[in-house]
Write a protein that holds these residues in place. Sequence first.
Motif, PDB file in Angstrom:
ATOM      1  N   HIS A 309      36.052 -23.010   6.648  1.00 28.52           N
ATOM      2  CA  HIS A 309      35.651 -21.619   6.895  1.00 28.52           C
ATOM      3  C   HIS A 309      36.241 -21.066   8.191  1.00 28.52           C
ATOM      4  CE1 HIS A 309      32.509 -23.190   4.142  1.00 28.52           C
ATOM      5  NE2 HIS A 309      32.509 -21.971   3.639  1.00 28.52           N
ATOM      6  N   PRO A 313      38.105 -12.997   6.817  1.00 28.96           N
ATOM      7  CA  PRO A 313      38.229 -12.477   5.442  1.00 28.96           C
ATOM      8  C   PRO A 313      39.571 -11.815   5.165  1.00 28.96           C
ATOM      9  CG  PRO A 313      36.073 -11.957   6.344  1.00 28.96           C
ATOM     10  CD  PRO A 313      36.867 -12.531   7.465  1.00 28.96           C
ATOM     11  N   GLN A 374      36.309 -19.896  -0.388  1.00 29.89           N
ATOM     12  CA  GLN A 374      36.771 -18.504  -0.409  1.00 29.89           C
ATOM     13  C   GLN A 374      35.996 -17.690  -1.442  1.00 29.89           C
ATOM     14  OE1 GLN A 374      39.474 -16.487   1.210  1.00 29.89           O
ATOM     15  NE2 GLN A 374      38.124 -15.068   0.158  1.00 29.89           N
ATOM     16  N   TYR A 378      32.962 -16.052   1.016  1.00 31.69           N
ATOM     17  CA  TYR A 378      33.671 -14.925   1.622  1.00 31.69           C
ATOM     18  C   TYR A 378      33.453 -13.662   0.779  1.00 31.69           C
ATOM     19  CZ  TYR A 378      36.430 -17.756   4.945  1.00 31.69           C
ATOM     20  OH  TYR A 378      36.840 -18.569   5.981  1.00 31.69           O
TER      21      TYR A 378
END
Length: 789
Positions: A309, A313, A374, A378
Motif C-alpha cells: 500500500h 491512488p 489496488q 484503493y
Amino acid sequence: MRVGALAFAAIIGSGPVAAPVAGPPLGATTTFLDHRALLGDVPEPGWYEANIPFVDLPDEEIEDTYYYRWRTFKEALKYTGPRDGWIATEFLGPVGYSAPFGGINAAAGHHVYEGRWLRDRRYLDDYLDYWLTGSGAGPKPATEALNSDTTDWAHQYSFWAVDAAVARAEVTGDWRFVLDRLPQLTKQYETWKASHFDAARGLYWQTPVWDAMEYTAGSYQTEDPYHGGDGFRPTLNAYQYGDARALAELARRDGDPAAAQRYDAEADALRARVQQHLWDRDFYKHVQRDATTPIADRELMGYVPWYFHLPPPEHASAWAQLTDPQGFAAPFGPATAERRSPWFMHEAQHGCCRWNGPSWPFATSQTLTGLANQLIDYPAQSYVDKRDYQDLLRRYALTQRKNGAPYVAEAHHPDEDRWLYDGRGHSEDYNHSTFTDLVLSGLLGIRPQSGDTVRIAPLNDYRHFAVENLAYHGHDLTVLWDSDGTAYGRGAGFRVFVDGRQVLHRTTLGDVTVPVGPSIMGGRPERIDDAANPRETGYPAARASYTWQGDRPADAIDGQDFHLDVPSTRWTNYGTPHASDHLEVDLGAATVVSDVRIVFYDDGGGVRTPPSYTLQHQAADGSWQNVPGQTRSPAQPLGRDVNRILIDPPLTTDRLRIVAPGAFGITAFQLWRAPDPRLTVTLPETLAIDAGEEVTVRGRITASASVPDARISLAAPRGWTVTGNTDRARPLRQGQTIETTWRVRVPADADPAAGLPLRVLARTGAGISSALTTTVYAFGPADHPVTPS
C-alpha cells in the motif's frame, strides 16, 4: 463435487477407517462441503482436514491448483529438531547456499503469507522464530557466493519479515506472539537500515541477485549481468516501507506511541523518496546506484509497492501495463519484463535463471497481491477490475501444469506451455511463491483485520463459491455465495457463519465487514520427535536389513514427509531377497517412547503397504522383543497415511524397529514426545571423551513454575557406565535452577569418534523434558607417545 450437509455426513461415515487427525481439534463448524472428495487421493488427508480452509469453486483449474499448492506447502514443512522445530523450505532437497537445515529467506515472506491460514500455529511459530532467534538468524559467511554485504542468514536475501509476521497475526489473532518478538523484529528492520540505507538518497540499495533476481533487464545494462550491480529498487524499498508500517502498528499495540510515530515517520519519508526517485511517469523502476534517473525498462517488480500500500491512488495508471500486449501480458504470464524492452527474454533459454521475461511465480504472487490491494483498498479507477484479477489468477493456475497435472517449478516460458527452469530432483513442487493466499485473500476476498472483525470483499463474478473450515482468530469461519440457491442447500444469497452459527445473510455479494468476537487463543502443546535427524549424520541413526539402491534408511528420519519419486524422502526394500525386512532407529541413548508414528510409502506397483507390521525394541541383552502396551490407529496398516501407535505404559529404550513382510517402504518413522513446559533442561552441546576414560557430565534444570515430582536421570550409550543416577522424584520451586552431576565411564573398546549422544531425561506427571550432548573425541598426546626414529 459439492454435496449438502446430510450427504456429507453419510459419506464420511463409510469406507475404511482413516488415520488419526494429527492437528488441532476443530471447533463448532459447518459441513457443507465434501472435504475428502475435494482432496482427492492426496496422501495423509487427515492433516489437511485438521489444518486448511476448504474451498469450492466453479473454476476447476483454480480449485485443483489450490489443493495442489497446499500439498506442496505440506511437502516443504521440515522438522529440524527441538531447537528450531518446523521450517518451510524452498527446495525439497538440499542446496549449497542455504541456511542450516535448508532454510532460504528469499521467499520466506511468501511462506508466511501462505502458511498463515494453517490452523496449527506451531508451524509458523517455529518458522518465524527460526529467522528471528534460531539458526536462521545465525551468522553467515560474508562471501561472494552467500552475499558479501550481509553477515546473517536472515539478511542473505531481501525479506519483508515484519510485515509478514503482522499479516499472519491478523489471521490468527495472536498478537502476543509478535509482541513478544518485537525486539527481534525491530532488529531485522534496523539491520537493513544499517547495511543498505543510503542516507543521501533516503533510499535502500540492493544488488539484484540478492533480491533473488539475477540476469534482469537492468542487470544486463551493467558489467556484471549475473549480480546486476547495486541499485535502488522498488523491492527492498517497499519491503522496508511495509516493515516500518508494521513496526508502527506493533509499537501502538505495545503502548509505545513515540516508537510508533518514529516508524510511521520513517515510512512516510521513504515513500516520498520512492515517489521522487523510482517513479518514472507511469511506473516504478530500478535506478542504478551511480545514476540519478531510472532505467528505461519496466520490470514486473514495479508492482511490488502495491503489496504494501505504498503508492498514492493517482499512480493506478501503472496497472495498464499488466494487460498491455506490449507490456507484461502473456498467455502464461505475466512476464517479468515488458516486451518493449530490448532485453526481453535475452538469453532466457540459456539456462536458469533469468528474470527478464520468463513467467516467475515469485513475482506473479507479489503482483496479484498488489492487484488485490489496488482493487479492494484503493478508490475505483479505470485501468483494472476484478475480472482482470480473476483472469490473471486463472492464467497463473494454468501455468502451474506439466503433462496435464498441477505442477510448479522455478520459471515458465511466458508464451509457450513449458517450464523453462525445471531441474530434475531440484525444481519439483518449488515452494517459492503463493497461491492459496491469493485465492483466500483475493479471489474470495477474506481480508484479515487487526480487530475482532473480518472483511469479505470477493474479486470474482462466480455464481457460487464456498470457503469452509477457515481458522480465523481462533474461530471457524464459513462463507457461502449461492446466487440461485442450488449449490449448497441453504437457499440463495450470501451467508457468513462463525463457529457454525450464521451471522450474516444478504441477497447480493458485496464488500462486508462481519464481527467474529474476541480472539480465542487455545494453546497447542509442544511435541518433539526424538527420531528426527535432519542432518542425516551421527545419531539418531537408521539401519535396515535391506535397502533398494535408490533409497536410504536415513531418509525415513530426515524430518521430511512426502510421497514423490523425484526427489524422494523414503526408505524402501524394493527388490529384497528376504521374506520380511526391518527398518531400525538407533537413538544412541535411550528416551521415553509413548507415541510412534509410521507413514508407509505405497507407489501402487512394486512397493505396497504391508498387510501387517511389528513394532519391536531391543532389550538390554540384545534380543528384539515386541513393544508391549500398543494401541494402534488404524488397527490395520494404512498406506500413504499416518499409522499411530500409542504405548502405555511408556517404554524407555534406545532402539526400535518396524518389521514387515514383502516389499514395503516408509517415508516417516517418528517418535513424538511431550515435554513438560515448566522445565528447561540443558547440557553442553558437545562432551569430550576418550575410550577407557571417565568423564563428568553436568546438566542444568530450570523450573518456570513449581514442579512437585521431577525425576532426573542420564541415559548413556549401551555398555557405558553412569554413576550418580538416582532417578528419584524431587520438587522444584518456581525459578529454581539445579545442577546435576554424573560420572560416565567410556568402555575401553568404544569408538570415541562415533559421535554417540548422552541424554538427560526430566520426567514429571506433565511430560518428559530432555537435552542431548554429542560426544567428541578428545585426543590426548600423552596417551599416544611418538617413538623417536
